[in-house]
Design an enzyme around this catalytic site. Sequence first.
Site, PDB file in Angstrom:
ATOM      1  CG  HIS A  11      -2.041  -0.984   1.051  1.00 47.52           C
ATOM      2  ND1 HIS A  11      -3.297  -0.618   0.659  1.00 47.52           N
ATOM      3  CD2 HIS A  11      -2.068  -2.323   1.207  1.00 47.52           C
ATOM      4  CE1 HIS A  11      -4.064  -1.686   0.580  1.00 47.52           C
ATOM      5  NE2 HIS A  11      -3.331  -2.751   0.913  1.00 47.52           N
ATOM      6  CD  GLU A  62      -1.428   4.245   3.269  1.00 46.82           C
ATOM      7  OE1 GLU A  62      -1.162   3.204   2.601  1.00 46.82           O
ATOM      8  OE2 GLU A  62      -2.574   4.704   3.351  1.00 46.82           O
TER       9      GLU A  62
END
Length: 102
Positions: free
Chosen positions: A75, A77
């Site tokens: 992801h 992040e």
Amino acid sequence: MASTETTANETMQAGSRHNWTDRERKFMKMAIETARKAIVDEEVAVGCVFVDTRTDRVIAATHNETTKTRNASRHCELVAVDQILGRDASLRPEDIFPHCEL
């Protein structure tokens, strides 16, 4: 196609009760533009921007890489964290992340 600014403003207003500051708008627009790049890369359109609050400098801007890597942990992040830590082996998370906004 709508401009990035129009799309960002619509996104920030849609269902939001948050009063966005100019600073927040600037960084949210960057995150939305990064999400647009994900579409080009055939990824899920999610982007993030890490900002060092001491300098207001963007230290990472990425989008999801879950499709490309076939790895559900990629992801945006986590990709950004890897970018930040990968720049300098001497950097310690505790020296960086307390001063960041996502």
